[in-house]
Design a protein around this motif. Structure first.
Motif, PDB file in Angstrom:
ATOM      1  N   ILE A  30       0.767  -1.283   0.014  1.00  0.00           N
ATOM      2  CA  ILE A  30       0.223  -0.251  -0.147  1.00  0.00           C
ATOM      3  C   ILE A  30       1.162   0.844   0.336  1.00  0.00           C
ATOM      4  O   ILE A  30       1.986   1.701   0.830  1.00  0.00           O
ATOM      5  CB  ILE A  30      -0.912   0.230   1.066  1.00  0.00           C
ATOM      6  N   ASP A  78      -2.916   5.063  -1.700  1.00  0.00           N
ATOM      7  CA  ASP A  78      -4.021   3.679  -0.756  1.00  0.00           C
ATOM      8  C   ASP A  78      -4.675   4.565  -0.153  1.00  0.00           C
ATOM      9  O   ASP A  78      -6.000   4.185   0.691  1.00  0.00           O
ATOM     10  CB  ASP A  78      -3.915   3.119  -1.290  1.00  0.00           C
ATOM     11  N   ALA A 264      -6.887   4.508  -5.431  1.00  0.00           N
ATOM     12  CA  ALA A 264      -6.740   2.982  -5.591  1.00  0.00           C
ATOM     13  C   ALA A 264      -6.036   2.289  -5.811  1.00  0.00           C
ATOM     14  O   ALA A 264      -7.041   1.684  -6.230  1.00  0.00           O
ATOM     15  CB  ALA A 264      -6.708   3.040  -3.739  1.00  0.00           C
ATOM     16  N   LYS A 267      -7.434  -1.721  -1.955  1.00  0.00           N
ATOM     17  CA  LYS A 267      -8.967  -0.842  -1.156  1.00  0.00           C
ATOM     18  C   LYS A 267      -8.637  -1.762   0.244  1.00  0.00           C
ATOM     19  O   LYS A 267      -8.618  -0.615   1.122  1.00  0.00           O
ATOM     20  CB  LYS A 267      -9.844  -1.032  -1.452  1.00  0.00           C
TER      21      LYS A 267
END
Length: 349
Positions: A30, A78, A264, A267
């Motif tokens: 992320i 993200d 993003a 998620k």
């Protein structure tokens, strides 16, 4: 024999290719974009260890920098951590997506008064990260008068001792509250009055400064400044002669919250990160690292050192505070604020 050698060669190539493929499988990742010095670095390492998700972490200096990056860059994040009014703008412009709160079970522990904020009234898009107030830090050893009003920053007695925040919304907001107006006014006459008062004040001002204003006051080179509560407690811990007050005319209550951008790429990973940040022990570690910034999670206060949990700066009695407003997105009226600010800064009077 030749066929056997060829077959073995092909088998070896396939084996190497398979091993190479396994070794090159992308690790789950992320990307988190946050304010500078706004997380204990060990939290990121602990999250990676617990979840196996790598965190690509980068920082920004202002909400406006974040907005530019989200709208003009090819980079994708993200989790981002904007302030109240910027979250409102991102929601309006469809730049963030709804959070699946089934994956953020720790949201249940967020203080009730911080849920359904004005900038996200149905609490679909945001989860609080830290919150606090805006007020005045002053040196009580040097200033014997009672400081309880924004008027102190316009008092000629303190000429050359006043640091103003080099921040458009905060400084114009202080002038507006002093005059009895809303922090979010879009009335040109009220903004003109705030501008005139700030221009009249300029001969009293030591300097308009950013975060370096903290050091100036801690060192005693100036005795009053506009400051966020989180930074205020940090300053007081460095210099016990300092104190903090939220002026009686009212001030800003600010929220920084975690949101997930519309583009993003992970998620679910973002929701795992948000859920992890809400753990009480993680909140306590972060609140101790970011001294003075107030945790939104129930019970975290009791996990903190006495100098933080007993501080009315970081954990005030809300019933005793003057009226507080969150900044709202100004829409097109931001141009009016931009012009007002430019004229204040350009003034030599």
């Amino acid at each position: 024999m030749k066929k056997i050698i060829i077959a073995l060669s092909v088998l070896l190539m396939l084996t190497l290719t398979a091993c190479g493929s396994k070794g090159s499988e992308p690790k789950e990742e992320i990307s988190v974009y946050n304010w500078g010095e706004y997380i204990d670095p060990s939290i990121l390492k602990d999250f990676e260890k617990e979840t196996g998700i790598k965190v690509n972490y980068s920082t920004y200096a202002s909400n406006e920098d974040l907005y530019i990056k989200m709208t003009q860059s090819q980079e994708k994040y993200d989790v981002v951590v904007p302030s109240d009014y910027m979250i409102e703008r991102l929601i309006k412009e469809d730049l963030v997506q709804e959070i699946n709160f089934d994956n953020v079970e720790n949201f249940k522990d967020v203080e009730e008064n911080l849920k359904n904020p004005v900038f996200d009234p149905e609490n679909k898009y945001s989860v609080p990260y830290f919150w606090g107030t805006l007020g005045i830090v002053y040196n009580k050893a040097q200033i014997k008068d009672k400081i309880d009003s924004w008027d102190a920053l316009w008092n000629e007695k303190y000429k050359g001792q006043i640091v103003m925040y080099n921040s458009q919304r905060d400084t114009i907001g202080a002038a507006l509250k002093r005059l009895g107006y809303s922090l979010n006014t879009t009335d040109p006459k009220e903004l003109e009055a705030a501008k005139k008062s700030l221009i009249e004040q300029k001969p009293l001002v030591y300097a308009y400064l950013d975060d370096d204003g903290r050091d100036v006051v801690v060192q005693g080179d100036a005795n009053l400044c506009i400051m966020y509560s989180g930074d205020a407690l940090n300053m007081i811990m460095q210099n016990p002669d300092l104190d903090y007050v939220v002026p009686k005319e009212g001030s800003n209550i600010w929220y920084d919250s975690m949101v997930i951008p519309k583009n993003a790429t992970n998620k679910e990973g973002a929701e795992k990160f948000i859920n992890y940040i809400l753990k009480p022990e993680v909140q306590a570690k972060n609140a101790e690292y970011c001294v003075g910034y107030t945790s939104p999670v129930k019970g975290v206060k009791e996990l903190l050192p006495d100098e933080i949990k007993n501080s009315q700066v970081a954990y005030p009695d809300m019933d005793k505070l003057p009226p507080l407003e969150a900044f709202k997105d100004l829409g097109d009226a931001v141009k009016l604020y931009d012009r007002t600010w430019t004229e204040i800064i350009a003034s030599n009077d």
